[in-house]
Write a protein that holds these residues in place. Sequence first.
Motif, PDB file in Angstrom:
ATOM      1  N   GLN A 186       0.807  -1.221   0.000  1.00  0.00           N
ATOM      2  CA  GLN A 186       0.000   0.000   0.000  1.00  0.00           C
ATOM      3  C   GLN A 186       0.846   1.279   0.000  1.00  0.00           C
ATOM      4  OE1 GLN A 186      -2.354   0.350   3.524  1.00  0.00           O
ATOM      5  NE2 GLN A 186      -0.730  -0.348   4.879  1.00  0.00           N
TER       6      GLN A 186
ATOM      7  N   ARG B 111       3.123   1.828  -2.083  1.00  0.00           N
ATOM      8  CA  ARG B 111       3.299   2.055  -3.520  1.00  0.00           C
ATOM      9  C   ARG B 111       4.747   2.412  -3.890  1.00  0.00           C
ATOM     10  NH1 ARG B 111      -1.695   2.202  -5.757  1.00  0.00           N
ATOM     11  NH2 ARG B 111      -0.568   1.153  -7.419  1.00  0.00           N
TER      12      ARG B 111
ATOM     13  N   GLN C 274     -11.614  -0.295   1.608  1.00  0.00           N
ATOM     14  CA  GLN C 274     -10.359   0.157   1.004  1.00  0.00           C
ATOM     15  C   GLN C 274      -9.857  -0.784  -0.081  1.00  0.00           C
ATOM     16  OE1 GLN C 274     -11.079  -0.026   4.229  1.00  0.00           O
ATOM     17  NE2 GLN C 274      -9.989   1.486   5.480  1.00  0.00           N
TER      18      GLN C 274
ATOM     19  N   PRO D  42     -11.200  -0.498  -4.336  1.00  0.00           N
ATOM     20  CA  PRO D  42     -10.585   0.538  -5.190  1.00  0.00           C
ATOM     21  C   PRO D  42      -9.074   0.366  -5.341  1.00  0.00           C
ATOM     22  CG  PRO D  42     -11.308   1.481  -3.080  1.00  0.00           C
ATOM     23  CD  PRO D  42     -11.876   0.105  -3.168  1.00  0.00           C
ATOM     24  N   LEU D  43      -8.422  -0.207  -4.313  1.00  0.00           N
ATOM     25  CA  LEU D  43      -6.991  -0.429  -4.418  1.00  0.00           C
ATOM     26  C   LEU D  43      -6.683  -1.524  -5.437  1.00  0.00           C
ATOM     27  CD1 LEU D  43      -4.240   0.431  -3.423  1.00  0.00           C
ATOM     28  CD2 LEU D  43      -4.460  -1.194  -1.522  1.00  0.00           C
TER      29      LEU D  43
ATOM     30  N   ARG E  53      -8.301  -1.955  -8.151  1.00  0.00           N
ATOM     31  CA  ARG E  53      -8.386  -1.269  -9.445  1.00  0.00           C
ATOM     32  C   ARG E  53      -7.093  -0.493  -9.716  1.00  0.00           C
ATOM     33  NH1 ARG E  53     -13.237   2.943 -10.429  1.00  0.00           N
ATOM     34  NH2 ARG E  53     -12.564   3.453  -8.328  1.00  0.00           N
ATOM     35  N   GLU E  54      -6.602   0.243  -8.700  1.00  0.00           N
ATOM     36  CA  GLU E  54      -5.367   1.019  -8.862  1.00  0.00           C
ATOM     37  C   GLU E  54      -4.170   0.116  -9.162  1.00  0.00           C
ATOM     38  OE1 GLU E  54      -4.586   3.662  -5.599  1.00  0.00           O
ATOM     39  OE2 GLU E  54      -6.713   4.151  -5.376  1.00  0.00           O
ATOM     40  N   ALA E  55      -4.139  -1.041  -8.507  1.00  0.00           N
ATOM     41  CA  ALA E  55      -3.012  -1.962  -8.665  1.00  0.00           C
ATOM     42  C   ALA E  55      -3.116  -2.810  -9.926  1.00  0.00           C
ATOM     43  CB  ALA E  55      -2.916  -2.876  -7.445  1.00  0.00           C
ATOM     44  N   LYS E  56      -4.247  -2.683 -10.629  1.00  0.00           N
ATOM     45  CA  LYS E  56      -4.508  -3.506 -11.817  1.00  0.00           C
ATOM     46  C   LYS E  56      -4.380  -4.996 -11.486  1.00  0.00           C
ATOM     47  CE  LYS E  56      -3.154  -0.016 -15.243  1.00  0.00           C
ATOM     48  NZ  LYS E  56      -3.082   1.107 -14.301  1.00  0.00           N
TER      49      LYS E  56
ATOM     50  N   ASP F 196     -13.931  -1.782 -10.050  1.00  0.00           N
ATOM     51  CA  ASP F 196     -12.898  -2.219  -9.111  1.00  0.00           C
ATOM     52  C   ASP F 196     -12.407  -3.628  -9.426  1.00  0.00           C
ATOM     53  OD1 ASP F 196     -13.105   0.159  -7.669  1.00  0.00           O
ATOM     54  OD2 ASP F 196     -14.627  -0.652  -6.322  1.00  0.00           O
TER      55      ASP F 196
ATOM     56  N   SER G   6     -10.146  -5.580 -13.815  1.00  0.00           N
ATOM     57  CA  SER G   6      -8.861  -6.123 -14.276  1.00  0.00           C
ATOM     58  C   SER G   6      -8.652  -7.574 -13.853  1.00  0.00           C
ATOM     59  CB  SER G   6      -7.700  -5.268 -13.748  1.00  0.00           C
ATOM     60  OG  SER G   6      -7.673  -5.295 -12.325  1.00  0.00           O
TER      61      SER G   6
END
Length: 519
Positions: free
Chosen positions: A35, A37, A255, A258-259, A261-264, A286, A289
Amino acid sequence: MPRAFDAREGERPVFDALLDARARFGGHKEILEDQDRKPLTYTGLVRAAFVLGRKIADMTTPQEHVGVLLPSSMGVVVTYFGLHAFGRVPVMLNFTAGSRNLKAALAAAGVTRILTAKRFVENAKLDDLIADLKSVAEIVWLDDIRGSITLKDKLFGLAAGFFPKLFRTPTSAKDPGVILFTSGSFGMPKGVVLSQANLVSNVRQIEAHIDLDPNWVMFNPLPTFHCLGLTGGVLLPLLTGMKAFEYPSPLHTKQIPPLMREAKASILLATDTFVNQYARAGTPEDFASLQFVVCGAEKVRDETHELFARDFNGLPVLEGYGATEASPVIAVNQPNDNRRGTVGKLLPGIETRVEPVEGIPHGGVLHVRGANVMAGYLHCDGSKGIDEPADGWYDTGDVVEVDREGVVRILGRVKRFAKIGGEMVSLTAVEGIAEAVWPDGRHAVVSIPDKKKGERLVLVTDRTDAEVASLTAWARRHGAPELAVPKKILKVSEVPVLGTGKTDYVAIQQMVELEAEAA
């Protein structure tokens, strides 16, 4: 197509298997993230493991059993490989198990030092636990170790990254790869010693069972004190070229989607309980991927399958089956052959034996043997001795049916059957009735002694509207025997679960027995 399974590929020390993966996929490939990143490449991970590992080696002895009390994060992965780089044995500690169980684990494993982090202890509110553990072990703060790293240490890591086999401590594939403690769903946890070959072999078995793409991202919120979190969430991606994204708690329902989705994220690894919650909290974007979801540790409810079929474009939810003693995966469904109600086909390289159980007409108790089956159970006296499985066979205690294709259907655990009026009744099947009637609730069934019928069933549920009449009506409509209908329902605000998401049957049994005594 998946790679063919070659048992010889599993006969590797864990750290050497990581170096093999670096050679195969390239040192500059990003392979680990959390997290914060700040991703690490293969070479970055190897260097970090050498730097931290040498610091830990300075305060420990070769082959020492070292406690690791950390959440899923880059930190725990670097620590794990750092211990292996210098021939120390990681003992992954379940920080949700409570002081009593943890002290028993430390004594059994002969652990005198625990590696942990101040930020984690603060965030998880574990100050009282740490204060209690200080009476039996030294607490080593990784924050302080990192603060003591000098230019000389960094230069050592740089050199070790170039010539890792010259700097790492040689170990054997037969040496311990990790010591884990079973979740204790039905009693006191047992120390399980998994060899390095056990762990690497299970990775190779999974890799030969499911076609994995090195460009994928494995999203792992499961703790590494849980074998699925360690093997599936850390070793599997790192040794097969996938990026491992570690998240510190599966409980963060809002949490995590959405994470992802961000992390693919390409694969989500969790339990049915948590996956169901993420699906309810998240959006289709979300999960867009994801290639598939893998669930272990507990049965996947029909409601979860229906939820993903309806709201997430039929995203496959693959139910698997395993045991800590098997490193852990024994069987798992496949994206192109997902058989609902089963745990899929056996992994390659696993032998099985099904022994009949008196009173249970179909199936029998599953015994397994293979390169992934544990070195043995740890003696509880701190001697570091182990009891090896007889002739390599592990008795899972699970009653199963295995068809001609090797597809496994779980009928229940031997301990999860009750004898009522002379008939054997699966408590797991009874829970299935409650799930069919109230699919959005959480349910657990236990048995208590009964003077007339031997045992009687009690349903523990978080459904405030649960009534026996609804269960009886469903059973009659579907031809289920009356014996399988609990006559007593205990309504609770929350059904107890372990830190891994598994139902905590020990706590539930105690709750029901106390309620029965008070009645």
